[in-house]
Design an enzyme around this catalytic site. Structure first.
Site, PDB file in Angstrom:
ATOM      1  N   TYR A 144       2.497  -7.054  -5.315  1.00  0.00           N
ATOM      2  CA  TYR A 144       2.749  -8.314  -6.002  1.00  0.00           C
ATOM      3  C   TYR A 144       2.690  -9.427  -4.962  1.00  0.00           C
ATOM      4  O   TYR A 144       3.370  -9.357  -3.941  1.00  0.00           O
ATOM      5  CB  TYR A 144       4.144  -8.268  -6.655  1.00  0.00           C
ATOM      6  CG  TYR A 144       4.534  -9.520  -7.403  1.00  0.00           C
ATOM      7  CD1 TYR A 144       4.001  -9.788  -8.654  1.00  0.00           C
ATOM      8  CD2 TYR A 144       5.451 -10.417  -6.854  1.00  0.00           C
ATOM      9  CE1 TYR A 144       4.370 -10.941  -9.350  1.00  0.00           C
ATOM     10  CE2 TYR A 144       5.823 -11.559  -7.545  1.00  0.00           C
ATOM     11  CZ  TYR A 144       5.281 -11.814  -8.789  1.00  0.00           C
ATOM     12  OH  TYR A 144       5.653 -12.950  -9.479  1.00  0.00           O
ATOM     13  N   ASP A 239       0.722  -9.928   3.432  1.00  0.00           N
ATOM     14  CA  ASP A 239       1.742 -10.644   2.669  1.00  0.00           C
ATOM     15  C   ASP A 239       3.091 -10.178   3.203  1.00  0.00           C
ATOM     16  O   ASP A 239       3.578  -9.101   2.845  1.00  0.00           O
ATOM     17  CB  ASP A 239       1.581 -10.331   1.178  1.00  0.00           C
ATOM     18  CG  ASP A 239       2.716 -10.914   0.336  1.00  0.00           C
ATOM     19  OD1 ASP A 239       3.731 -11.344   0.910  1.00  0.00           O
ATOM     20  OD2 ASP A 239       2.584 -10.901  -0.900  1.00  0.00           O
ATOM     21  N   LYS A 267      10.940 -16.210   1.463  1.00  0.00           N
ATOM     22  CA  LYS A 267      12.265 -15.593   1.592  1.00  0.00           C
ATOM     23  C   LYS A 267      12.975 -15.960   2.897  1.00  0.00           C
ATOM     24  O   LYS A 267      13.464 -17.065   3.033  1.00  0.00           O
ATOM     25  CB  LYS A 267      12.151 -14.092   1.370  1.00  0.00           C
ATOM     26  CG  LYS A 267      11.490 -13.803  -0.010  1.00  0.00           C
ATOM     27  CD  LYS A 267      11.661 -12.413  -0.477  1.00  0.00           C
ATOM     28  CE  LYS A 267      10.842 -12.085  -1.705  1.00  0.00           C
ATOM     29  NZ  LYS A 267      11.432 -12.474  -2.969  1.00  0.00           N
TER      30      LYS A 267
HETATM   31  N1  HOZ Z   1       9.654 -11.026  -8.496  1.00  0.00           N
HETATM   32  C1  HOZ Z   1      10.777 -11.272  -7.673  1.00  0.00           C
HETATM   33  C2  HOZ Z   1      11.129 -10.091  -6.830  1.00  0.00           C
HETATM   34  N2  HOZ Z   1      10.066  -9.299  -6.374  1.00  0.00           N
HETATM   35  C3  HOZ Z   1      11.958 -11.650  -8.501  1.00  0.00           C
HETATM   36  C4  HOZ Z   1      12.402 -12.996  -8.203  1.00  0.00           C
HETATM   37  C5  HOZ Z   1      13.630 -13.445  -8.984  1.00  0.00           C
HETATM   38  O1  HOZ Z   1      13.787 -13.092 -10.137  1.00  0.00           O
HETATM   39  O2  HOZ Z   1      14.406 -14.184  -8.427  1.00  0.00           O
END
Ligand code: HOZ
Length: 429
Positions: A144, A239, A267
C-alpha cells in the site's frame, strides 16, 4: 470495559462524516464493534472517551516511535505555534530538517517535504516517470502506497480490509500502467520486466511490507530487485513511510545494505504531525519544479509546526540510535511471549517481526506475500482483537496492518500484554 461514550460519539460522527471516520480502517468494520474515541494519550497509553486506559500498539500507525505527547516534540510545536502556523513562504527550519534527514539516510542528497505518505509516493512516481521518460510502474500485490489512483491496484491496508483492493474510480487508463508483481518473487518481477521491455519507469516497494501485516523481504530479494533495476534502467523506489527512521536511522537501505533511487517517507519524519517527504540523489531531485519540469507543490508543504515536530523527533533519534536496538529487543520479547502462549494453547499462528514492527497471522504456514496473508484465519483475528481490547490492549483493527512499538513501552507493559494474550488464546480455535 465500557464504550457508551465512544458509541454515542460514533453515532454523531456518522451523521456528518462518511462511516463516521476520516480513514476507513478506524471504523472497525473488519473486526466488528464500535471504534474507540480517544480523549488523550501519553507515552505508551491511550485514554479513551469512556475513561478506559489502553496499552497502544499502533502509535498512530507508526509515527509515535518515542511515545505519545513526547515532551521535546510537544514543546517544539508549542513554541513554533506562538510565531504563526503557516506562511506559504520559506522558513529556515525546513532547511534544518532537510539537512538532518539527508545526513541520516544513505544515498540521498535532497529531500522535498509534502503533507502525507500518499503525496510522497504519488510525487515520487511522477518524478520517476519524468526522469526516465517511461510510463509504466511495477507495484506488489498487498503493498500500500497511499490512496492515489496508480496504487489502488491490489492494494493492502484499508483497501483490502474493506474488500476493495482495486477501487472504483480508478480509470482503466491509469490501471493499465500499473503492473502487479508478487512480493518476494523475483522471477515474477523479471517476467514482467521482460514482457514490458523499456517501458517501466520504476518499481515501487515497501522494502519491509507493513500493509498486509508485517512481511519482511526474503533473503536476497531486495538485492535482486536492485540488480533488475540496474540492468533495465528502472528506478527503484523504497516506500519507507512505515520503516523510515523506525527500523534504523537510515531505514531499510541501511538495514539491508541495498540502495534505492528514490525513498519516500511519512509517519516518524513528521513527529505525529501531517508530513510526508521524498528524497533522492541530486540528479534525480533536480528534475523537480522549480529546477526541472516535473511539477509538485503544496500550500502546507514544509509547514512550520510540522517541521518543528519532525525536527525534534529526528534530532532525538539521530542523537540516540540505541533506541532502535532497545525497541527491537522489546519487540523480540513480545514475539517470544506471544508465540509461547499460542503454542501452549495449540493455536496455529505465524508471527513476523523486524525491528519494532510485528504482526500475527493465524496461519499454519509462513506468511511471505499477499496470498499467504489473505489465507490466514480471519475469524481468529477478530476474536483475538476484541479479546485483547477487553484486556486493555489496543492492536490494529485489521490483520492487514502492522503493530508498531514505541520506546515508552516498559517490560511490565509487555508482560501485561503477554498475560492478556494468554487469556485470549484460550478462546481461539
Ligand atoms: N492505512 C493506514 C494504515 N496503514 C491507516 C491510517 C489511519 O486510519 O489512520
Amino acid at each position: 470495559m465500557l464504550y457508551q461514550r465512544s458509541s454515542a460519539l460514533f453515532e454523531e460522527a456518522q451523521k456528518v462524516i462518511p462511516g463516521g471516520v476520516n480513514s476507513p480502517v478506524r471504523a472497525f468494520t473488519a473486526v466488528g464493534g464500535t471504534p474507540i474515541f480517544v480523549e488523550k494519550a501519553k507515552g505508551a497509553y491511550l485514554y479513551d472517551a469512556d475513561g478506559n486506559t489502553l496499552i497502544d500498539y499502533i502509535n498512530s500507525w507508526g509515527p509515535m516511535i518515542l511515545g505519545h505527547a513526547h515532551q521535546p516534540v510537544v514543546d517544539a510545536v508549542i513554541e513554533k505555534a506562538k510565531k504563526g502556523t503557516s506562511f506559504g513562504m520559506p522558513t529556515q527550519i525546513e532547511t534544518e530538517i532537510a539537512a538532518l534527514a539527508v545526513r541520516m539516510v544513505p544515498n540521498v542528497d535532497k529531500i522535498r517535504f509534502v503533507n502525507s505518505g500518499t503525496e510522497a509516493c504519488m510525487s515520487a512516481v511522477r518524478l520517476a516517470r519524468g526522469y526516465t521518460n517511461k510510463d509504466k510502474i511495477i507495484k506488489f500485490a498487498g503493498c500500500y502506497h497511499g490512496h492515489s489512483d496508480s496504487f489502488l491496484i491490489q492494494a493492502g491496508s484499508g483497501a483490502v480490509t474493506f474488500g476493495t483492493p482495486n477501487s472504483p474510480g480508478v480509470t482503466k487508463g491509469t490501471a493499465q500502467d500499473t503492473l502487479l508483481a508478487r512480493y518476494n518473487d523475483i522471477a515474477h518481477v523479471e517476467q514482467i520486466v521482460a514482457e514490458n521491455k523499456n517501458e517501466i519507469a520504476c518499481i515501487i516497494i515497501e522494502p519491509v511490507a507493513g500493509n498486509m501485516g508485517c512481511i519482511p523481504p526474503a533473503e536476497g530479494f531486495l538485492q535482486a530487485l536492485r540488480l533488475v533495476c540496474d540492468i533495465h534502467n528502472i528506478l527503484l523506489i523504497f516506500d519507507e513511510v512505515m520503516t523510515g527512521f523506525r527500523l534504523a536511522k537510515g531505514g531499510v537501505q541501511e538495514l539491508y545494505g541495498v540502495r534505492a533511487d528514490i525513498v519516500t517517507f511519512g509517519k516518524v519524519i513528521g513527529g505525529g504531525l501531517p508530513v510526508g517527504a521524498f528524497a533522492a540523489r541530486e540528479e534525480i531531485m533536480n528534475h523537480l519544479a522549480p529546477l526541472g519540469p516535473v511539477y509538485q507543490a503544496g500550500t502546507l508543504s514544509g509547514n512550520p509546526l510540522a517541521m518543528a515536530a519532525g525536527l525534534a523527533m529526528l534530532t532525538e533519534l539521530n542523537n540516540n540510535t540505541e533506541i532502535f536496538d532497545s525497541l527491537a529487543k522489546k519487540t523480540e520479547y513480545l514475539h517470544k511471549g506471544l508465540a509461547n502462549v499460542m503454542q501452549q494453547n495449540n493455536v496455529a499462528h505465524t508471527i513476523n517481526r523486524i525491528g519494532s514492527m510485528i504482526s500475527i497471522h493465524f496461519s499454519e504456514t509462513p506468511v511471505t506475500d499477499f496470498k499467504t496473508a489473505a489465507e490466514a484465519n480471519g475469524e481468529n483475528f477478530k476474536t483475538f482483537f476484541h479479546g485483547m481490547l477487553r484486556e486493555g490492549i489496543y492492536i490494529a483493527p485489521s490483520a492487514f496492518e502492522t503493530w508498531f512499538l514505541c520506546d515508552a513501552l516498559t517490560y511490565e507493559d509487555l508482560d501485561t500484554t503477554i498475560k492478556a494474550a494468554a487469556t485470549v488464546a484460550k478462546t481461539l480455535q
